[in-house]
Write a protein that holds these residues in place. Structure first.
Motif, short mmCIF file in Angstrom:
data_model
loop_
_atom_site.label_atom_id
_atom_site.label_comp_id
_atom_site.label_asym_id
_atom_site.label_seq_id
_atom_site.Cartn_x
_atom_site.Cartn_y
_atom_site.Cartn_z
N ASP A 186 67.88 82.61 80.34
CA ASP A 186 67.41 83.41 81.46
C ASP A 186 66.11 82.74 81.90
O ASP A 186 65.13 82.74 81.14
N GLY A 207 65.80 88.37 83.54
CA GLY A 207 66.08 89.12 82.32
C GLY A 207 64.77 89.58 81.70
O GLY A 207 63.87 90.07 82.39
N HIS A 217 72.30 92.50 89.99
CA HIS A 217 71.67 93.78 89.67
C HIS A 217 70.54 93.62 88.65
O HIS A 217 69.68 94.50 88.53
N LYS A 218 70.54 92.50 87.92
CA LYS A 218 69.53 92.28 86.87
C LYS A 218 68.27 91.59 87.39
O LYS A 218 67.33 91.38 86.62
N SER A 233 71.83 84.80 86.26
CA SER A 233 71.19 84.92 84.95
C SER A 233 72.12 84.30 83.91
O SER A 233 73.22 83.82 84.22
N GLU A 266 75.34 90.37 87.92
CA GLU A 266 74.19 89.53 87.58
C GLU A 266 73.05 89.75 88.57
O GLU A 266 71.87 89.73 88.19
N ASN A 320 64.77 90.54 88.63
CA ASN A 320 63.41 91.08 88.59
C ASN A 320 62.66 90.53 89.80
O ASN A 320 62.59 89.30 89.96
#
Length: 279
Positions: free
Chosen positions: A58, A63, A182-183, A38, A180, A185
């Motif tokens: 992003d 994000g 962990h973010k 990201s 990063e 989607n």
């Protein structure tokens, strides 16, 4: 890097801006992250590029950026969002740096919108599997997002993050890559995996690019190996540069060397542009 967002017709586009107080004439570098990352991943590199305005997006579906509307977007679809974002920010001229899957997006942008580009850097480039057989493309498509769905973010990141860096990487860098991941989607990640599996960089750059282009790669990259990056540079007829003691996320492993490569490539382009304005 400061978190920002811009409302576009296609939805909200989120990004980070580095050195926002840079003078108006400061050169702009546009930074495109890879498939498991990201905008925040560029923070360590940003510290070594104080003379530049830095814009790191992003990607759509990452994000809080609005995903692309189509179910299976191509690199050209991501490039269209890129163009809307850069136009919305009033960026007239920039050097675009695409890392990994971001390199394919940068190639698609170059093919469609070269007038906004002073140069392009393809870093540790993912070249896509669009010319592979159906079984291979399906395997690539399912190779990451299914693991994320099954394992969850923490286990997925713990297992995958070290592969993106050199052997014996700094634990702080591994933690940075994990953070990063962990973010991620899942819907946006699935779209990006589909693009990697079914698109192809060569579709957008079948010959020597129309603007100055540089290919760089970490010399310990285990994801997109240096020999593949060198072959791409040779095919395109553009320069190639190794990033020593760096894995796939070469701008995290070796930010000083990566920044030097960008600066060495970008400064002559800026001098040439300034010279062309001289009466």
């Amino acid at each position: 890097m400061d978190a920002r967002n811009l409302k576009l017709d296609g939805g909200v586009q989120c990004y980070r801006e580095g050195n926002p107080g840079a003078p108006d004439q400061a050169p702009t570098l546009v930074l495109l992250h890879g498939i498991s990352s990201s905008a925040g991943s560029w923070a360590k590199l940003a510290e070594r590029l104080p003379g530049y305005r830095l814009l790191a997006w992003d990607a759509p579906g990452y994000g809080d950026s609005q995903p692309l509307a189509m179910e299976a977007p191509t690199a050209a679809d991501y490039a269209a969002r890129l163009e809307a974002w850069l136009a919305g920010l009033g960026v007239e001229r920039c050097v675009m740096v695409g890392h990994s899957l971001g390199a394919m997006m940068a190639a698609a942008y170059l093919a469609a919108h070269s007038g906004r580009l002073a140069g392009v850097v393809l870093a540790d480039p993912a070249q896509g599997y669009g010319d592979a057989d159906a079984a291979k493309r399906d395997a690539v498509y399912r190779s990451r997002w299914t693991q994320l769905e099954a394992q969850g973010h923490v286990a997925f990141a713990r297992e995958r993050a070290p592969r993106l860096l050199r052997e014996g990487a700094d634990p702080a860098d591994i933690a940075r890559v994990e953070a990063e991941m962990h973010k991620l989607n899942l819907p946006g990640f699935i779209q990006a995996n589909g693009m990697l599996a079914n698109d192809l960089l060569v579709r957008y750059l079948p010959a020597t690019p129309t603007v100055p282009t540089l290919v760089i790669c970490g010399d310990e990259d285990r994801i997109t190996p240096p020999e593949d990056a060198r072959a791409l540079a040779s095919r395109l007829g553009v320069p190639y540069r190794d990033i020593p003691r760096a894995g796939h996320a070469s701008y995290i492993d070796a930010p000083a060397a990566f920044a030097a490569a960008l600066d060495d490539f970008t400064r002559p382009l800026l001098r040439a542009a300034d010279a062309s304005k001289t009466p």
